[in-house]
Design an enzyme around this catalytic site. Structure first.
Site, PDB file in Angstrom:
ATOM      1  N   ASP A   1      -2.824  -2.062   3.624  1.00 33.02           N
ATOM      2  CA  ASP A   1      -3.256  -3.425   3.830  1.00 33.02           C
ATOM      3  C   ASP A   1      -1.707  -4.375   4.407  1.00 33.02           C
ATOM      4  O   ASP A   1      -1.075  -3.882   5.068  1.00 33.02           O
ATOM      5  CB  ASP A   1      -3.824  -3.876   2.662  1.00 33.02           C
ATOM      6  CG  ASP A   1      -5.026  -4.997   2.784  1.00 33.02           C
ATOM      7  OD1 ASP A   1      -4.633  -5.901   3.491  1.00 33.02           O
ATOM      8  OD2 ASP A   1      -6.216  -4.577   2.862  1.00 33.02           O
TER       9      ASP A   1
ATOM     10  N   HIS B   1      -4.159 -10.590   0.980  1.00 33.67           N
ATOM     11  CA  HIS B   1      -5.108  -9.807   0.943  1.00 33.67           C
ATOM     12  C   HIS B   1      -4.970  -8.412   0.428  1.00 33.67           C
ATOM     13  O   HIS B   1      -5.643  -7.866  -0.371  1.00 33.67           O
ATOM     14  CB  HIS B   1      -5.972  -9.523   2.359  1.00 33.67           C
ATOM     15  CG  HIS B   1      -6.798  -8.801   2.617  1.00 33.67           C
ATOM     16  ND1 HIS B   1      -6.986  -7.538   2.647  1.00 33.67           N
ATOM     17  CD2 HIS B   1      -8.285  -9.184   2.415  1.00 33.67           C
ATOM     18  CE1 HIS B   1      -8.405  -7.125   2.639  1.00 33.67           C
ATOM     19  NE2 HIS B   1      -9.232  -8.181   2.449  1.00 33.67           N
TER      20      HIS B   1
ATOM     21  N   SER C   1     -15.054  -5.560   1.965  1.00 31.13           N
ATOM     22  CA  SER C   1     -13.629  -5.228   1.886  1.00 31.13           C
ATOM     23  C   SER C   1     -13.366  -5.523   0.384  1.00 31.13           C
ATOM     24  O   SER C   1     -12.207  -4.859   0.004  1.00 31.13           O
ATOM     25  CB  SER C   1     -12.713  -5.929   2.618  1.00 31.13           C
ATOM     26  OG  SER C   1     -12.425  -7.293   2.328  1.00 31.13           O
TER      27      SER C   1
END
Length: 1048
Positions: free
Chosen positions: A212, A243, A408
């Site tokens: 990520d 994130h 996600s």
């Protein structure tokens, strides 16, 4: 979208998008993540057949490029400075200036070079949207007067799959009013990770990788970050977006918004920059490094529709082959069906869908089936499993918690659960991508009222999965584990239509999971055993399967048809297929030793007598094309945020509502996945062609004309086709430095015109849109074409519509009167069929339908099947004389188009592409039945048990007080948690957390000692005699006279 992903000129797309969420989401969700793709230099990924040193790779490339004979070719290997650069690699990044296709072919001809693909640059933007904005329908469209603003949120590559914090969805199923309760968002406790923590399992010893945006070095939520690596061109390891921190927190946070496995070894792979950019080569290098580091679990919260992205797909296979358990988000493109994202749609990957805290399937969660197998086969069941993905709390970028929604979010929930589960298994050799998926799907809790293409095998159940894993022995299993065509709604669409003699075979694509080893095979052939007491001999079964099960999985395609003797019979038929899987024994001392496992696939179907011809409709799937691999544009040009036609155009994907409607009207709908030459037209009333992009074999055209002369009817729903507009909607793919032109329009109108020209019919290249009323129904024409030519005696309906082509080309608005849009015609031959044409398919397509026209489809089927002309059409005020088509030339194929690259009909040829030889029709080899004279199980679902484990009899071991070690609270931080059942998670001082069990034990001992002492004293004391009372004299005298002694 960000400015970088918007188009700056006319209707031109720049291929900057790598598939994420719908761009209509920003008006609905507070936090939305998008991706886009861009390449700025002529860089190519050269993949090799094995792992080689940097020197060897350079020599191979030099040798291949010398063979081109182009002495002026300028090229160099792009240096990659990352942790994997010191190790052998299976690819190289090469910069080639002014490369030609011939140069690339020479590269691929080298014996050690497997493939050459463009380098890809990926953009992602995290958007924050005020949550106070009202929610908009998922498919709502907002027409923009600026055609220059086209953008794609159905990108051409991969994207993050998270949505905003206020995103709450329901399945649309009706439920009675009920009191809504406040539910805590701490997902680890809700899924009962506490139970495993108390047993001492906290993820210790398991390596989990997060691909990520990175993680800050001193984030207070993490205590066991083993390694942070940077794969970008920025000199930082920190997360500048948040994130990656959120995802890592769901998996391994140790405080506040607590994760599942706080003691796991966290490996952070920073593959996105703070400018939200990544390259394919970064991912490939990072994947290779994950293999070197022997990562156990890998979370990938990205996805895209391109299951033909070979370097990426190949590397995912290699990862799982190296025992890396990959967990990936299934996509945020729901509630539309056929919207699965890659790599979550792969058999070896755990694909995760989302639900809310009321156990409803989240509206955003993508639905199955997979579309890899179309048109000839049928898709697989995905997602594998669902879990919470709406309003889930996770770690903030620097501290504290935040909420996000999306698949996600659901993906790291499962990744965290998998990490925790892996730490509970003493023999880690038993844990592999197949065994973990077997445990998850066998233990999942099925959600009521939801079909398998929405929920997969059901909701994650952590404790049941633990029970199965700790009773596990290596074996093979099936997904789904049974076939029951009578079980609704779970087995939709199979349960929605009974089978009958003469119908197209029903195909069920079953996944074989092989927990015994990364590679395996099916021993001999699968065996079909019908149950004679349950009429199993009334069905025929054909079976095809993977020649090799690798990695960890393969397919088992089961085709089911009705035997001729049951043509007039109605009832239930049952049987089962026996499959034996063998894998090499990894630890067997004997050379050539194998492990074997035999699994049973129960089959149950409902058979009805063959319906009349008039009730049978045949859907042409063979002539539908979709992305990938080619650029096939959407049918509605107003959908600027969604330019690709990628949902399969199948009756069980984006034409699902139409299919359901036809079934409710009593029609039986079958799918033709082969050329028109491969079906018996005498069995069907109507052939339905919708949004066809493929060409037609000359033999198909000839046969269809003959079939219609003999009574078959034809309905065609067409779409726009205009070469000027197609040139306008081209886009520049900076990955390949080429302009991409649509290979067709919304439909392949020139091919359709070739098909129907014998009856004097043709569609035009006009492009129209607008609202109108037909037969008292409100209608919307969305980027449709008109009828240019129609025979005399036919019924033609015309309406006033806007010239959308003029708007696209010149940004001018004009209304055209009397545009022919609908035509009905009875062929003149004796007993001939009927033909109906309509110029737009959007009104029956779920993708962007604004107003449905199912009523019109009913009317057309009444006309084609029963020769009943609807009075509302034949006597309509909009009826006009059939057009002759002499005013304008008919549309021609776009010069220089590349349809032959993706076509099943055309092949490359000097000059113009030519038709291929007509392929042979599919021929099924029916399995020889081996009948069994025994009673079939009545409940196939409950009958199936992985490893014969009865979960009701597997008890959890005695729990001991144990909590993950945690950091002390921050000043002013509240220690209160709203946890069901009063369980307090470990958010207290580490030393206090360790001493509380000791004090509790000592306190209990003190209390116990007190009671023991008291009891001992009570037993050791002499009994106290009551004082003898001196009796009066008269009583003594009475005692002497009676001789009785009174009791004292």
């Amino acid at each position: 979208m960000t400015k970088s992903s918007c188009v700056e000129f006319d209707l031109t797309f720049i291929n900057k998008t790598s598939d994420m969420s719908r761009s209509s989401y920003p008006k609905t969700h507070p936090s939305v993540i998008f991706y886009s793709v861009l390449s700025v230099s002529p860089e190519y990924i050269v993949a090799f057949t094995g792992y080689f040193s940097a020197k060897a790779r350079s020599l191979y490339i030099s040798s291949a490029l010398r063979n081109t004979g182009d002495g002026t070719l300028e090229w160099h290997i792009v240096p990659r400075e990352n942790p994997a650069s010191d190790f052998p690699s299976d690819f190289e990044l090469v910069h080639i200036r002014q490369v030609s296709p011939w140069n690339l072919l020479n590269l691929e001809d080298h014996p050690y070079i497997k493939r050459v693909t463009p380098q890809r640059k990926v953009f992602r933007s995290l958007k924050y949207i005020p949550s106070s904005e009202p929610a908009a329908p998922c498919n709502a469209t907002h027409a923009s007067p600026k055609w220059q603003s086209w953008q794609s949120s159905r990108p051409f590559r991969r994207t993050s799959l998270s949505l905003g914090s206020g995103f709450w969805h329901a399945t649309g199923r009706h439920s009675s009013r009920r009191l809504l309760r406040a539910i805590p968002r701490h997902v680890a406790q809700i899924l009962q990770a506490d139970v495993l923590w108390q047993m001492g399992h906290t993820g210790s010893g398991v390596k989990v990788a997060v691909f990520d945006t990175g993680l800050s070095e001193k984030h207070p939520h993490f205590k066991n970050v083993k390694e942070r690596t940077n794969w970008t061109n920025e000199k930082t390891l920190d997360d500048g977006l948040g994130h990656g921190t959120f995802v890592a927190g769901v998996i391994a946070s140790m405080r506040e918004c607590q994760g599942f496995a706080p003691d796991s070894e966290l490996h952070i792979f920073r593959v996105f920059t703070n400018s939200q950019v990544s390259y394919t080569s970064w991912f490939l290098d990072a994947f290779n490094y994950a293999i070197l580091k022997k990562i156990d679990v890998l979370n990938l919260s990205i996805g895209g529709p391109d299951f033909m992205d070979h370097p990426f797909v190949d590397k995912v296979w290699e990862l799982t082959a190296n025992r890396v358990i990959m967990v990936s988000a299934i996509g945020n493109d729901g509630p539309l069906y056929g919207t699965l994202n890659n790599p979550a749609d792969q058999m070896d990957v755990i694909g995760v869908g989302g639900i809310d805290f009321e156990d409803n399937i989240a509206r955003f969660s993508s639905r199955g089936m997979t579309t890899w197998e179309l048109p000839g086969g049928y898709g697989r069941v995905k997602p594998d499993i669902v879990t919470y993905g709406s309003g889930v709390r996770g770690s903030g970028m620097k501290e504290g918690c935040r909420s996000l929604s999306g698949t996600s979010v659901a993906s790291p929930v499962v990744a965290g659960a998998v990490t925790l589960l892996a730490s509970t298994v003493l023999n880690r050799e038993l844990v592999n991508p197949a065994s973990m998926k077997q445990a998850l799907i066998a233990s999942a809790r099925r959600l009521p009222g939801v079909n398998m293409f929405e929920q997969g095998h059901g909701k994650l159940d952590l404790i049941r999965a633990y029970q199965i894993l700790n009773s596990y022995r290596p074996q093979a299993s099936l997904s789904p584990s049974y076939i029951d065509l009578t079980e609704c709604p779970y087995m939709w669409p199979y349960c929605s239509q009974p089978i009958y003699y003469g119908g197209m075979p029903t195909i069920v694509n079953v996944t074989i999971l092989n927990g015994m080893g990364v590679t395996g095979r099916i021993v001999d052939k699968p065996i079909w055993q019908p149950y004679l007491p349950q009429n199993g001999d009334h069905i025929d079964v054909a079976i095809s399967y993977s020649p090799v099960l690798w990695p960890w999985a393969g397919y088992l395609a089961v085709s089911i048809s009705v035997a001729k003797k049951a043509a007039s019979w109605e009832g239930i038929a049952q049987g089962h297929v026996m499959v034996t899987v063998a894998s090499p024994a990894e630890n067997d001392s004997e050379v050539g030793g194998e492990l074997t496992s035999t699994v049973k696939l129960p089959i149950k179907v409902k058979i009805v007598p063959t319906p009349p011809r008039s009730k049978r409709v045949l859907w042409d799937q063979y002539h539908n094309l979709r992305y990938p691999p080619g650029y096939f544009p959407r049918d509605n040009l107003r959908m600027k945020n969604d330019p690709l036609d990628w949902n399969g155009d199948h009756i069980h994907t984006n034409f699902r509502d139409m299919y359901q409607h036809l079934r409710s009207m009593g029609y039986f709908v079958e799918v033709l996945g082969a050329p028109i030459t491969c079906f018996d037209a005498s069995q069907y009333g109507t052939l339905l062609m919708v949004d066809s992009e493929e060409e037609y074999f000359p033999e198909e055209i000839t046969k269809l004309r003959r079939d219609i002369d003999n009574g078959l009817s034809l309905i065609i729903f067409s779409d726009w086709y205009n070469t000027s507009v197609m040139r306008k909607v081209k886009f520049y793919d900076e990955n390949t430095r080429q302009w991409w032109m649509p290979d067709t329009g919304g439909a392949n109108v020139p091919a359709l015109n070739d098909l129907i020209s014998v009856w004097g019919m043709a569609f035009s290249d006009g492009l129209y849109e607008g609202d109108f009323t037909l037969a008292d129904h409100d209608m919307y024409y969305a980027s449709g074409c008109s009828i240019a030519r129609f025979p005399e005696g036919g019924i033609v309906i015309a309406k006033n519509l806007k010239d959308q082509g003029l708007e696209v080309l010149k940004q001018e608005t004009a209304v055209v009167e009397g545009v022919p849009i609908l035509g009905l015609y009875q062929t003149p031959s004796d007993g001939g069929g009927r033909i109906a044409l309509y110029g737009d398919s959007n009104c029956i397509d779920d993708s962007h339908r604004q107003k449905d026209c199912f009523w019109l489809l009913d009317a057309l089927l009444q006309y084609t099947s029963y020769s009943m002309t609807p009075p509302s059409l034949s006597h309509s005020h909009s009826r006009v004389a059939p057009p002759t088509g002499t005013e304008h030339p008919l549309p021609q194929r776009l010069e220089g188009n590349h349809l032959y690259r993706y076509s099943k009909v055309l092949e490359a040829h000097l000059g113009e592409p030519k038709p291929r030889p007509l392929p042979a029709c599919p021929h099924l080899s029916w399995a020889k039945p081996q009948p069994v004279n025994e009673t079939a199980p009545s409940n196939l679902w409950k009958h199936q048990k992985l490893l014969s484990v009865d979960l009701d009899k597997v008890a959890l071991p005695n729990l001991r007080a144990y909590r993950p070690q945690v950091r002390p609270l921050s000043p002013g931080e509240s220690g209160a948690w709203d946890i069901p059942g009063g369980i307090m998670p470990g958010r207290y001082n580490q030393e206090v957390g360790q001493t509380i069990p000791v004090f509790a034990f000592l306190g209990a001992m003190v209390v116990l000692s007190f009671f023991v002492v008291q009891l001992t004293k009570a037993k050791s004391k002499p009994k106290r005699r009551k004082p003898r009372i001196k009796r009066p004299t008269y009583l003594q005298h009475q005692q002497q006279t009676t001789g009785k002694n009174p009791t004292v």
